[in-house]
Design a protein around this motif. Structure first.
Motif, PDB file in Angstrom:
ATOM      1  N   GLU A  77       0.830  -1.218   0.000  1.00  0.00           N
ATOM      2  CA  GLU A  77       0.000   0.000   0.000  1.00  0.00           C
ATOM      3  C   GLU A  77       0.859   1.261   0.000  1.00  0.00           C
ATOM      4  O   GLU A  77       0.584   2.224  -0.715  1.00  0.00           O
ATOM      5  CB  GLU A  77      -0.907   0.028   1.245  1.00  0.00           C
ATOM      6  CG  GLU A  77      -2.038  -1.010   1.220  1.00  0.00           C
ATOM      7  CD  GLU A  77      -3.193  -0.606   0.305  1.00  0.00           C
ATOM      8  OE1 GLU A  77      -3.216   0.556  -0.144  1.00  0.00           O
ATOM      9  OE2 GLU A  77      -4.050  -1.457   0.028  1.00  0.00           O
ATOM     10  N   ALA A  78       1.901   1.270   0.826  1.00  0.00           N
ATOM     11  CA  ALA A  78       2.752   2.460   0.970  1.00  0.00           C
ATOM     12  C   ALA A  78       3.458   2.809  -0.337  1.00  0.00           C
ATOM     13  O   ALA A  78       3.588   3.979  -0.694  1.00  0.00           O
ATOM     14  CB  ALA A  78       3.774   2.238   2.081  1.00  0.00           C
ATOM     15  N   LEU A  79       3.907   1.782  -1.076  1.00  0.00           N
ATOM     16  CA  LEU A  79       4.627   2.018  -2.321  1.00  0.00           C
ATOM     17  C   LEU A  79       3.693   2.187  -3.516  1.00  0.00           C
ATOM     18  O   LEU A  79       4.036   2.804  -4.515  1.00  0.00           O
ATOM     19  CB  LEU A  79       5.592   0.858  -2.610  1.00  0.00           C
ATOM     20  CG  LEU A  79       6.776   0.687  -1.654  1.00  0.00           C
ATOM     21  CD1 LEU A  79       7.533  -0.578  -1.984  1.00  0.00           C
ATOM     22  CD2 LEU A  79       7.712   1.887  -1.755  1.00  0.00           C
ATOM     23  N   GLY A  80       2.510   1.584  -3.405  1.00  0.00           N
ATOM     24  CA  GLY A  80       1.547   1.675  -4.509  1.00  0.00           C
ATOM     25  C   GLY A  80       1.774   0.654  -5.613  1.00  0.00           C
ATOM     26  O   GLY A  80       1.218   0.752  -6.693  1.00  0.00           O
ATOM     27  N   PHE A  81       2.622  -0.347  -5.360  1.00  0.00           N
ATOM     28  CA  PHE A  81       2.792  -1.429  -6.329  1.00  0.00           C
ATOM     29  C   PHE A  81       3.116  -2.737  -5.614  1.00  0.00           C
ATOM     30  O   PHE A  81       3.428  -2.738  -4.417  1.00  0.00           O
ATOM     31  CB  PHE A  81       3.866  -1.096  -7.383  1.00  0.00           C
ATOM     32  CG  PHE A  81       5.265  -0.946  -6.845  1.00  0.00           C
ATOM     33  CD1 PHE A  81       6.103  -2.043  -6.714  1.00  0.00           C
ATOM     34  CD2 PHE A  81       5.757   0.306  -6.493  1.00  0.00           C
ATOM     35  CE1 PHE A  81       7.401  -1.906  -6.225  1.00  0.00           C
ATOM     36  CE2 PHE A  81       7.060   0.458  -6.009  1.00  0.00           C
ATOM     37  CZ  PHE A  81       7.871  -0.654  -5.878  1.00  0.00           C
ATOM     38  N   ALA A  82       3.020  -3.833  -6.351  1.00  0.00           N
ATOM     39  CA  ALA A  82       3.264  -5.152  -5.760  1.00  0.00           C
ATOM     40  C   ALA A  82       4.753  -5.457  -5.735  1.00  0.00           C
ATOM     41  O   ALA A  82       5.465  -5.222  -6.713  1.00  0.00           O
ATOM     42  CB  ALA A  82       2.519  -6.212  -6.549  1.00  0.00           C
ATOM     43  N   GLU A  83       5.223  -5.975  -4.611  1.00  0.00           N
ATOM     44  CA  GLU A  83       6.633  -6.366  -4.484  1.00  0.00           C
ATOM     45  C   GLU A  83       6.772  -7.866  -4.717  1.00  0.00           C
ATOM     46  O   GLU A  83       5.822  -8.621  -4.570  1.00  0.00           O
ATOM     47  CB  GLU A  83       7.139  -6.003  -3.086  1.00  0.00           C
ATOM     48  CG  GLU A  83       7.153  -4.507  -2.835  1.00  0.00           C
ATOM     49  CD  GLU A  83       7.672  -4.183  -1.447  1.00  0.00           C
ATOM     50  OE1 GLU A  83       8.737  -3.575  -1.339  1.00  0.00           O
ATOM     51  OE2 GLU A  83       6.996  -4.546  -0.461  1.00  0.00           O
ATOM     52  N   VAL A  84       7.992  -8.260  -5.076  1.00  0.00           N
ATOM     53  CA  VAL A  84       8.254  -9.660  -5.412  1.00  0.00           C
ATOM     54  C   VAL A  84       8.716 -10.446  -4.195  1.00  0.00           C
ATOM     55  O   VAL A  84       9.579  -9.993  -3.443  1.00  0.00           O
ATOM     56  CB  VAL A  84       9.361  -9.762  -6.483  1.00  0.00           C
ATOM     57  CG1 VAL A  84       9.499 -11.193  -6.963  1.00  0.00           C
ATOM     58  CG2 VAL A  84       9.052  -8.857  -7.640  1.00  0.00           C
ATOM     59  N   TYR A  85       8.137 -11.631  -4.058  1.00  0.00           N
ATOM     60  CA  TYR A  85       8.519 -12.532  -2.967  1.00  0.00           C
ATOM     61  C   TYR A  85       9.020 -13.840  -3.560  1.00  0.00           C
ATOM     62  O   TYR A  85       8.437 -14.377  -4.501  1.00  0.00           O
ATOM     63  CB  TYR A  85       7.318 -12.823  -2.052  1.00  0.00           C
ATOM     64  CG  TYR A  85       6.982 -11.669  -1.133  1.00  0.00           C
ATOM     65  CD1 TYR A  85       7.243 -11.739   0.232  1.00  0.00           C
ATOM     66  CD2 TYR A  85       6.409 -10.496  -1.630  1.00  0.00           C
ATOM     67  CE1 TYR A  85       6.945 -10.674   1.081  1.00  0.00           C
ATOM     68  CE2 TYR A  85       6.121  -9.422  -0.792  1.00  0.00           C
ATOM     69  CZ  TYR A  85       6.390  -9.525   0.555  1.00  0.00           C
ATOM     70  OH  TYR A  85       6.105  -8.474   1.386  1.00  0.00           O
ATOM     71  N   LEU A  86      10.126 -14.331  -3.011  1.00  0.00           N
ATOM     72  CA  LEU A  86      10.670 -15.627  -3.417  1.00  0.00           C
ATOM     73  C   LEU A  86      10.554 -16.552  -2.219  1.00  0.00           C
ATOM     74  O   LEU A  86      11.148 -16.288  -1.163  1.00  0.00           O
ATOM     75  CB  LEU A  86      12.136 -15.470  -3.834  1.00  0.00           C
ATOM     76  CG  LEU A  86      12.910 -16.766  -4.126  1.00  0.00           C
ATOM     77  CD1 LEU A  86      12.321 -17.508  -5.312  1.00  0.00           C
ATOM     78  CD2 LEU A  86      14.382 -16.467  -4.371  1.00  0.00           C
ATOM     79  N   ASN A  87       9.762 -17.603  -2.372  1.00  0.00           N
ATOM     80  CA  ASN A  87       9.522 -18.556  -1.279  1.00  0.00           C
ATOM     81  C   ASN A  87       9.150 -17.823   0.020  1.00  0.00           C
ATOM     82  O   ASN A  87       9.685 -18.109   1.094  1.00  0.00           O
ATOM     83  CB  ASN A  87      10.742 -19.461  -1.076  1.00  0.00           C
ATOM     84  CG  ASN A  87      11.002 -20.324  -2.315  1.00  0.00           C
ATOM     85  OD1 ASN A  87      10.085 -20.604  -3.084  1.00  0.00           O
ATOM     86  ND2 ASN A  87      12.226 -20.738  -2.523  1.00  0.00           N
ATOM     87  N   GLY A  88       8.262 -16.840  -0.132  1.00  0.00           N
ATOM     88  CA  GLY A  88       7.729 -16.133   1.033  1.00  0.00           C
ATOM     89  C   GLY A  88       8.573 -14.991   1.563  1.00  0.00           C
ATOM     90  O   GLY A  88       8.188 -14.319   2.522  1.00  0.00           O
ATOM     91  N   VAL A  89       9.748 -14.747   0.952  1.00  0.00           N
ATOM     92  CA  VAL A  89      10.634 -13.675   1.430  1.00  0.00           C
ATOM     93  C   VAL A  89      10.641 -12.520   0.425  1.00  0.00           C
ATOM     94  O   VAL A  89      10.804 -12.735  -0.784  1.00  0.00           O
ATOM     95  CB  VAL A  89      12.078 -14.210   1.618  1.00  0.00           C
ATOM     96  CG1 VAL A  89      13.011 -13.087   2.066  1.00  0.00           C
ATOM     97  CG2 VAL A  89      12.096 -15.364   2.614  1.00  0.00           C
ATOM     98  N   ASN A  90      10.478 -11.293   0.926  1.00  0.00           N
ATOM     99  CA  ASN A  90      10.492 -10.113   0.059  1.00  0.00           C
ATOM    100  C   ASN A  90      11.911  -9.888  -0.474  1.00  0.00           C
ATOM    101  O   ASN A  90      12.844  -9.657   0.297  1.00  0.00           O
ATOM    102  CB  ASN A  90      10.036  -8.886   0.869  1.00  0.00           C
ATOM    103  CG  ASN A  90       9.912  -7.632   0.010  1.00  0.00           C
ATOM    104  OD1 ASN A  90      10.614  -7.458  -0.967  1.00  0.00           O
ATOM    105  ND2 ASN A  90       9.008  -6.751   0.391  1.00  0.00           N
ATOM    106  N   ILE A  91      12.063  -9.956  -1.803  1.00  0.00           N
ATOM    107  CA  ILE A  91      13.394  -9.774  -2.409  1.00  0.00           C
ATOM    108  C   ILE A  91      13.399  -8.599  -3.391  1.00  0.00           C
ATOM    109  O   ILE A  91      14.266  -8.509  -4.260  1.00  0.00           O
ATOM    110  CB  ILE A  91      13.882 -11.072  -3.113  1.00  0.00           C
ATOM    111  CG1 ILE A  91      12.871 -11.522  -4.166  1.00  0.00           C
ATOM    112  CG2 ILE A  91      14.171 -12.171  -2.117  1.00  0.00           C
ATOM    113  CD1 ILE A  91      13.437 -12.506  -5.186  1.00  0.00           C
TER     114      ILE A  91
END
Length: 230
Positions: A77-91
């Motif tokens: 929400e804060a960034l306004g876009f979707a972030e990428v997660y690899l096996n549940g970890v934000n990368i």
């Protein structure tokens, strides 16, 4: 008339595909998928597990481990876009480095990697209302997309943008290295056997070398509105 369409944005690295795709998705209330981030996530996994470095690439080792790679997007929400997660970890931050950029085209040229990710991408877009950017979206992932764009700009312009982006992030990089990376990625992306980067016959080319982000967005939004009214 279906009120939602699929928008496929292809093009060379650092042409601002993701920037305009995010703008469009936000403006239209569509889902945005950054396929480049998916390939970066696989490259990051390969680096983290010793399958690739400056001296070797254990392609078969990576292929054998594809089943252990789970890529997902979570909206921030804060960034306004979707972030990428690899096996549940934000990368999200880790995959944007020049080091990952140096390996991503090599990893993306592996057919097994492409097949796995294309399958996921097609699944994401089955309900339309989607903006997706990458290298083979209009040619392979969504050949029937209602609007296809192909982004281009000179290698020098793109390297300058990428260099500024990395410097602004606090990375220590040299412009000549960034330019070399852009040129190497162009070569690998356009010469790989599986789904090389090519402009789809029905794609509209946008050369944004001399466009501001505002000018580019206006041009593309006009094209979207025409496609929606067809």
């Amino acid at each position: 008339m279906n009120s939602k369409i699929t928008i496929a944005i292809d093009g060379f690295s650092s042409t601002g595909k993701s920037t305009v795709a995010k703008q469009l998705a936000k403006s239209l209330g569509y889902v945005y998928v950054d396929t480049g981030a998916m390939y970066r996530a696989v490259a990051f996994y390969a680096m983290s597990h010793g399958f690739i470095d400056g001296n070797h690439f254990d392609k078969s080792g990576l292929i054998e481990n594809l089943g252990r790679i789970n890529i997902s997007f979570k909206f921030n929400e804060a960034l306004g876009f979707a972030e990428v997660y690899l096996n549940g970890v934000n990368i999200e931050k880790q995959i944007r480095t020049l080091e990952v950029s140096g390996f991503v085209s090599t990893v993306a040229a592996v057919s097994e990697v492409r097949h796995k990710l294309v399958e996921q991408q097609q699944q994401m877009g089955k309900d339309k209302g989607l903006v997706m950017d990458g290298r083979d979206i209009g040619t392979v992932v969504f050949p029937d997309a209602e609007l296809k764009l192909f982004m281009t700009a000179s290698a020098e312009t793109r390297a300058q943008r990428r260099y500024k982006e990395l410097i602004d992030r606090g990375d220590e990089v040299v412009y000549d290295e960034v330019l070399k990376n852009v040129q190497e990625r162009d070569y690998i992306d356009t010469h790989r056997e599986d789904s090389p980067l090519v402009k789809a016959d029905d794609a509209i080319e946008i050369d944004n070398s001399n466009m501001t982000l505002e000018e580019q967005f206006k041009v593309i939004l006009d094209l979207v509105n025409k496609a929606l009214n067809k």
